[in-house]
Design a protein around this motif. Sequence first.
Motif, mmCIF file in Angstrom:
data_model
loop_
_atom_site.group_PDB
_atom_site.id
_atom_site.type_symbol
_atom_site.label_atom_id
_atom_site.label_comp_id
_atom_site.label_asym_id
_atom_site.label_seq_id
_atom_site.Cartn_x
_atom_site.Cartn_y
_atom_site.Cartn_z
ATOM 1 N N SER A 270 197.375 56.669 68.310
ATOM 2 C CA SER A 270 196.739 56.327 67.042
ATOM 3 C C SER A 270 196.568 54.819 66.918
ATOM 4 O O SER A 270 197.420 54.039 67.359
ATOM 5 C CB SER A 270 197.607 56.835 65.882
ATOM 6 O OG SER A 270 197.236 56.242 64.661
ATOM 7 N N ILE A 271 195.443 54.392 66.336
ATOM 8 C CA ILE A 271 195.230 52.961 66.100
ATOM 9 C C ILE A 271 195.720 52.547 64.721
ATOM 10 O O ILE A 271 195.593 51.387 64.333
ATOM 11 C CB ILE A 271 193.752 52.570 66.274
ATOM 12 C CG1 ILE A 271 192.882 53.212 65.177
ATOM 13 C CG2 ILE A 271 193.247 52.940 67.650
ATOM 14 C CD1 ILE A 271 191.459 52.677 65.125
ATOM 15 N N GLY A 272 196.266 53.517 63.965
ATOM 16 C CA GLY A 272 196.762 53.203 62.632
ATOM 17 C C GLY A 272 195.677 53.262 61.576
ATOM 18 O O GLY A 272 194.500 53.463 61.864
ATOM 19 N N GLY A 273 196.085 53.088 60.347
ATOM 20 C CA GLY A 273 195.147 53.145 59.243
ATOM 21 C C GLY A 273 194.766 54.584 58.917
ATOM 22 O O GLY A 273 195.383 55.521 59.401
ATOM 23 N N PRO A 274 193.717 54.786 58.125
ATOM 24 C CA PRO A 274 192.879 53.726 57.561
ATOM 25 C C PRO A 274 193.588 52.977 56.437
ATOM 26 O O PRO A 274 194.452 53.505 55.756
ATOM 27 C CB PRO A 274 191.674 54.492 57.025
ATOM 28 C CG PRO A 274 192.206 55.855 56.712
ATOM 29 C CD PRO A 274 193.267 56.129 57.736
ATOM 30 N N GLY A 275 193.189 51.717 56.299
ATOM 31 C CA GLY A 275 193.750 50.871 55.260
ATOM 32 C C GLY A 275 192.815 49.715 54.990
ATOM 33 O O GLY A 275 191.651 49.735 55.387
ATOM 34 N N VAL A 276 193.314 48.723 54.305
ATOM 35 C CA VAL A 276 192.535 47.511 54.034
ATOM 36 C C VAL A 276 193.265 46.352 54.691
ATOM 37 O O VAL A 276 194.424 46.061 54.351
ATOM 38 C CB VAL A 276 192.372 47.269 52.521
ATOM 39 C CG1 VAL A 276 191.586 45.984 52.280
ATOM 40 C CG2 VAL A 276 191.673 48.456 51.865
ATOM 41 N N TYR A 277 192.598 45.698 55.636
ATOM 42 C CA TYR A 277 193.225 44.636 56.421
ATOM 43 C C TYR A 277 192.354 43.388 56.398
ATOM 44 O O TYR A 277 191.147 43.462 56.173
ATOM 45 C CB TYR A 277 193.451 45.094 57.863
ATOM 46 C CG TYR A 277 194.280 46.359 57.956
ATOM 47 C CD1 TYR A 277 195.668 46.290 57.995
ATOM 48 C CD2 TYR A 277 193.681 47.614 57.990
ATOM 49 C CE1 TYR A 277 196.437 47.437 58.071
ATOM 50 C CE2 TYR A 277 194.438 48.774 58.062
ATOM 51 C CZ TYR A 277 195.816 48.687 58.101
ATOM 52 O OH TYR A 277 196.570 49.824 58.165
ATOM 53 N N ASP B 95 185.406 33.887 63.203
ATOM 54 C CA ASP B 95 184.199 33.794 62.381
ATOM 55 C C ASP B 95 183.612 35.200 62.331
ATOM 56 O O ASP B 95 182.937 35.650 63.255
ATOM 57 C CB ASP B 95 183.208 32.814 63.021
ATOM 58 C CG ASP B 95 181.971 32.590 62.154
ATOM 59 O OD1 ASP B 95 181.494 33.565 61.532
ATOM 60 O OD2 ASP B 95 181.453 31.454 62.135
ATOM 61 N N TYR B 96 183.880 35.888 61.224
ATOM 62 C CA TYR B 96 183.537 37.311 61.159
ATOM 63 C C TYR B 96 182.031 37.546 61.163
ATOM 64 O O TYR B 96 181.548 38.538 61.710
ATOM 65 C CB TYR B 96 184.182 37.952 59.931
ATOM 66 C CG TYR B 96 184.088 39.463 59.911
ATOM 67 C CD1 TYR B 96 184.278 40.199 61.073
ATOM 68 C CD2 TYR B 96 183.818 40.146 58.730
ATOM 69 C CE1 TYR B 96 184.208 41.588 61.055
ATOM 70 C CE2 TYR B 96 183.746 41.530 58.699
ATOM 71 C CZ TYR B 96 183.940 42.252 59.869
ATOM 72 O OH TYR B 96 183.852 43.627 59.849
ATOM 73 N N LEU C 47 187.497 45.676 57.053
ATOM 74 C CA LEU C 47 188.335 46.035 58.189
ATOM 75 C C LEU C 47 189.309 47.126 57.768
ATOM 76 O O LEU C 47 190.108 46.937 56.852
ATOM 77 C CB LEU C 47 189.090 44.794 58.676
ATOM 78 C CG LEU C 47 189.836 44.922 60.006
ATOM 79 C CD1 LEU C 47 188.861 45.180 61.148
ATOM 80 C CD2 LEU C 47 190.655 43.661 60.268
ATOM 81 N N THR C 48 189.261 48.274 58.434
ATOM 82 C CA THR C 48 190.106 49.417 58.073
ATOM 83 C C THR C 48 191.184 49.706 59.115
ATOM 84 O O THR C 48 191.924 50.674 58.985
ATOM 85 C CB THR C 48 189.255 50.682 57.887
ATOM 86 O OG1 THR C 48 188.575 50.980 59.123
ATOM 87 C CG2 THR C 48 188.235 50.488 56.773
ATOM 88 N N ARG C 49 191.253 48.865 60.159
ATOM 89 C CA ARG C 49 192.220 49.085 61.240
ATOM 90 C C ARG C 49 193.187 47.903 61.298
ATOM 91 O O ARG C 49 192.805 46.769 61.018
ATOM 92 C CB ARG C 49 191.498 49.237 62.580
ATOM 93 C CG ARG C 49 190.681 48.003 62.974
ATOM 94 C CD ARG C 49 189.833 48.253 64.223
ATOM 95 N NE ARG C 49 189.140 47.042 64.682
ATOM 96 C CZ ARG C 49 187.970 46.628 64.226
ATOM 97 N NH1 ARG C 49 187.351 47.325 63.282
ATOM 98 N NH2 ARG C 49 187.417 45.534 64.711
ATOM 99 N N PRO C 50 194.433 48.136 61.704
ATOM 100 C CA PRO C 50 195.403 47.028 61.748
ATOM 101 C C PRO C 50 195.079 45.986 62.809
ATOM 102 O O PRO C 50 195.284 44.797 62.583
ATOM 103 C CB PRO C 50 196.728 47.734 62.065
ATOM 104 C CG PRO C 50 196.523 49.160 61.700
ATOM 105 C CD PRO C 50 195.082 49.442 61.929
ATOM 106 N N GLN C 51 194.601 46.409 63.987
ATOM 107 C CA GLN C 51 194.336 45.478 65.083
ATOM 108 C C GLN C 51 192.853 45.156 65.136
ATOM 109 O O GLN C 51 192.034 46.053 65.308
ATOM 110 C CB GLN C 51 194.803 46.080 66.417
ATOM 111 C CG GLN C 51 194.590 45.154 67.615
ATOM 112 C CD GLN C 51 195.194 45.717 68.886
ATOM 113 O OE1 GLN C 51 196.340 46.159 68.897
ATOM 114 N NE2 GLN C 51 194.417 45.712 69.966
ATOM 115 N N PHE C 52 192.526 43.883 65.039
ATOM 116 C CA PHE C 52 191.112 43.503 64.972
ATOM 117 C C PHE C 52 190.412 43.681 66.308
ATOM 118 O O PHE C 52 189.366 44.320 66.399
ATOM 119 C CB PHE C 52 190.986 42.045 64.513
ATOM 120 C CG PHE C 52 189.568 41.572 64.382
ATOM 121 C CD1 PHE C 52 188.813 41.906 63.264
ATOM 122 C CD2 PHE C 52 188.967 40.817 65.381
ATOM 123 C CE1 PHE C 52 187.497 41.492 63.144
ATOM 124 C CE2 PHE C 52 187.651 40.394 65.273
ATOM 125 C CZ PHE C 52 186.917 40.733 64.145
#
Length: 428
Positions: free
Chosen positions: A152-159, A166-167, A179-184
């Motif tokens: 699992s990559i974790g989430g969903p959440g707000v990160y 520079d997004y 961003l909904t995942r812990p690792q960018f």
Amino acid sequence: IRGKQHAQELANLDDCEVAYVCDPDSDLVAELAAAVAKQQGIAPKTAQDMRRIFDDRAVDAVFIATPNHWHALAAIWAMQAGMDVYVEKPVSHTISEGRLIVQVARKTGRICQGGTQNRSNAALAAAIDYIKQGKLGEVKLARSIVYGRRGSIGGPGVYQVPPNVDYSLWAGPAPMSPLTRPQFHYEWHWFWETGNGELGNNNIHSLDICRWGLGLTGLGRAVLSYGGRLGYTDAGQTPNTQVCIFDFGDRTIVSETRGLKTEPYRFKDGWIFEGSKGFIAGTSLFDPDGKLVSTFSGSSQSHFANFLKAVRSRNRADLNADILEGHQSTALCHIGNISWRLGHPASPPEIQEVLGKLKVHEDVRETFERTVEHLRENDVDLEQTKLTLGALLHPAPEREAFIGDPRADAFLIREYRQPFVVPAESDI
């Protein structure tokens, strides 16, 4: 990850210089620049915005190892600026983008190679030649297999996007979605706005070899996919278990992706050519009973060095993986994903019934039975969590679109965020 590998191998070559390294992440670009400087003895310039590099006419060639959603625009911008391009797999994010890269390469006369580096494997080339000489007998089925456990990559959440990124530059053509995942980094593979799942991440390599060995061009007669994101719930969108059936009439490619714990299939991951006189897996020949007969050999060439050879000769025939080959193999990945995304929840008996009606290699039903057993071994209850049975798609033979399916045609292109717009076909 892949960009570091590019830089390391290029810095090892004594006939080229890494002039720039570029990344929207200021920490990553500084780290890589220091590593390249130590390796080649000359410090490269750094940039967060690739357009700065395209403005520098001293640059001869660009190596693109961005997330998938940037591949097409970066390649097109570079070629329009007069630079040759090596672009990683999958070479595009949509089918139309892949076709545009090929068209720009042809119009500008630039050298453009896809990152399917197995095309530079001499032992594999010898195995393919063995098949084409008919020594394996009739070869009606090729398998593309990627078994690799991913949790699992974790989430969903707000990160939060890391402050060193520079997004806007990172997102480029894609929406700047929350961003909904812990690792960018890296986990963008599992989101449709930026990635193409494991099918486009790793299966593209073995699918490309299957096409090569079977001598296939175009998008085939029909494509069907089934699978799901199973075994856990996280922020990811793409399937971690996926089977795609590519119908080319008298020949079939079956691709399998497994992201849960599994044992190897017969040989190991990669490609298997099933012939009437035995099978080839990897670069080894086996008899029909699975006994090793021989292993092919040959002196391989660096895929990067092969590209640079063509850059100097100005002859795209010198390329082992011209962009057209990369585009066609990538397009199969896109079609498999389109089929799955247009699918619906289905029970195993329903899927088995549909598979039974396909006019393809009989192995497709056995593959499904193995897939169901694999999921049961991972405690996936297919009554509670059903597989997705994809739409049966029929590509139009004369054009890269679908026959009578506007829903599928809608996936051929995407909307772009200004000013990061892949040009229309009429504008190249």
